[in-house]
Design a protein around this motif. Structure first.
Motif, short mmCIF file in Angstrom:
data_model
loop_
_atom_site.label_atom_id
_atom_site.label_comp_id
_atom_site.label_asym_id
_atom_site.label_seq_id
_atom_site.Cartn_x
_atom_site.Cartn_y
_atom_site.Cartn_z
N PHE A 2 26.89 -3.86 -56.57
CA PHE A 2 28.52 -3.16 -56.90
C PHE A 2 28.26 -1.55 -57.11
O PHE A 2 28.95 -0.88 -56.35
CB PHE A 2 29.21 -3.45 -58.07
N VAL A 5 27.54 -0.19 -53.51
CA VAL A 5 28.77 -0.06 -52.95
C VAL A 5 29.64 1.30 -53.00
O VAL A 5 30.03 2.23 -52.19
CB VAL A 5 29.97 -1.28 -53.05
N VAL A 6 29.78 1.58 -54.30
CA VAL A 6 30.57 2.74 -54.88
C VAL A 6 29.58 4.38 -54.63
O VAL A 6 30.34 5.00 -54.11
CB VAL A 6 30.92 2.69 -56.44
N ARG A 8 27.60 4.66 -52.30
CA ARG A 8 27.53 5.10 -50.82
C ARG A 8 28.62 5.79 -50.54
O ARG A 8 28.75 6.47 -49.33
CB ARG A 8 27.45 3.51 -50.18
N GLN A 9 29.85 5.39 -51.08
CA GLN A 9 31.03 6.15 -50.89
C GLN A 9 31.29 7.56 -51.41
O GLN A 9 32.15 8.24 -51.33
CB GLN A 9 32.26 5.23 -51.00
N THR A 150 34.43 0.45 -45.10
CA THR A 150 34.01 1.38 -46.11
C THR A 150 34.85 1.76 -47.28
O THR A 150 35.59 2.33 -47.36
CB THR A 150 33.66 2.61 -45.37
N PRO A 151 34.76 0.81 -48.42
CA PRO A 151 35.49 1.29 -49.74
C PRO A 151 35.77 2.50 -50.09
O PRO A 151 34.69 3.31 -50.25
CB PRO A 151 34.89 0.23 -50.69
N THR A 152 36.89 3.01 -50.22
CA THR A 152 37.18 4.27 -50.52
C THR A 152 37.22 4.55 -52.04
O THR A 152 37.59 5.58 -52.63
CB THR A 152 38.37 4.75 -49.82
N PRO A 154 36.52 2.61 -56.20
CA PRO A 154 35.74 1.67 -56.95
C PRO A 154 36.39 0.08 -56.86
O PRO A 154 36.01 -0.87 -56.85
CB PRO A 154 35.69 2.02 -58.35
N GLY A 157 35.64 -1.26 -53.89
CA GLY A 157 34.51 -1.69 -53.66
C GLY A 157 34.19 -3.11 -54.34
O GLY A 157 33.49 -3.91 -54.01
N PHE A 160 35.34 -5.55 -52.01
CA PHE A 160 34.60 -5.62 -50.92
C PHE A 160 33.35 -6.69 -51.31
O PHE A 160 32.91 -7.45 -50.41
CB PHE A 160 33.92 -4.26 -50.61
#
Length: 281
Positions: A2, A5-6, A8-9, A150-152, A154, A157, A160
């Motif tokens: 998790f 994911v966060v 990376r954005q 691409t989650p923008t 949290p 994310g 996702f």
């Protein structure tokens, strides 16, 4: 996973907005074992007007009146879509269309054209039985992208990650697996999270009402157990190919090594959705 994911954005704390009006958990009901938000039933007095009825109805209004009503419908959709909750025809007719219901198809046709040409959005009826609509970013989907590639934030994310787990497990996952996985990522559904608040409510209520997830009771289980499926909105918006790419990067593996998921992710949209639905039954 998790945190990756966060990270990376590159989401900063100043970019995160909390939805203050989602603190109260709405009541819910079950449909065929699926937990869904409590919503107003479709208006039994409303039937889709025929072409001749629409033509006669248009004679009652001036072009300016029809344009104004169309603009009101568009504004209603844009306002409601901010919470990502599907818009029901019943609410639309009752709250906005009102005395223009005899020309409802014409108004929707014009609204759809405005969304397409002015806003770059696509109006999709995700539930034809209950007449529920969502808006999709047409410009992104045309390019093979989607809002959740691409989650923008949290929260996106978190969604996702859950969708990734479900997809990689064949389309159906028992809730215990979701909760245990989130705990490993330091997101405990039994504790209040700094970012998400009540994690279990976000997952089983908010994401379900938005139709990103389906939360289905498993028959004949005691104590009661549930499982998660992809929801109708996720089927429309989320790219399975991107999820597989993400999993490949995370595990340093070629996405094609997951042969079944790779075939599904790269099949046509219709066959992909049919495959997922068949697995869920």
């Amino acid at each position: 996973m998790f945190s990756i994911v966060v990270t990376r954005q590159r989401v900063t704390m100043t970019q995160r907005k909390r939805l203050s009006n989602t603190q109260n958990t709405p009541q819910s009901r079950r449909q065929h074992g699926t937990l869904v938000a409590e919503e107003e039933d479709d208006d039994p007095t409303f039937t889709q007007p025929s072409s001749s009825q629409v033509q006669r109805g248009l004679e009652r209004f001036t072009p300016a009146q029809v344009d104004q009503k169309t603009a009101e419908v568009v504004q209603y959709f844009l306002m409601k879509d901010q919470k990502k909750i599907p818009i029901r025809r019943a609410g639309l007719v009752k709250d906005v269309v009102k005395e223009y219901r005899n020309i409802y198809p014409e108004i929707m046709k014009r609204a759809e054209r405005l969304f397409d040409q002015v806003f770059g959005l696509k109006l999709v009826e995700i539930d034809k039985k209950n007449h529920m609509y969502i808006l999709i970013n047409k410009l992104e989907t045309v390019e093979g992208s989607s809002p959740i590639n691409t989650p923008t934030s949290p929260k996106m994310g978190l969604l996702f990650v859950i969708l990734s787990i479900i997809f990689m497990k064949g389309g159906v996952v028992r809730e215990n697996l979701i909760w245990n996985t989130l705990k490993k990522l330091r997101v405990d559904p039994g504790e209040k999270h700094e970012e998400f608040g009540d994690v279990k409510r976000v997952v089983t209520d908010e994401f379900v009402r938005q139709r990103y997830l389906e939360y289905v009771r498993i028959p004949h289980t005691e104590p009661v157990e549930h499982e998660f499926h992809w929801g109708q909105r996720a089927e429309e918006e989320v790219s399975k190919a991107k999820i597989l790419e993400f999993m490949g990067q995370l595990h340093e593996q070629d996405p094609q090594s997951w042969s079944q998921q790779y075939r599904e992710a790269h099949s046509t949209p219709s066959s992909s959705q049919a495959s997922t639905r068949s697995q869920q039954r």
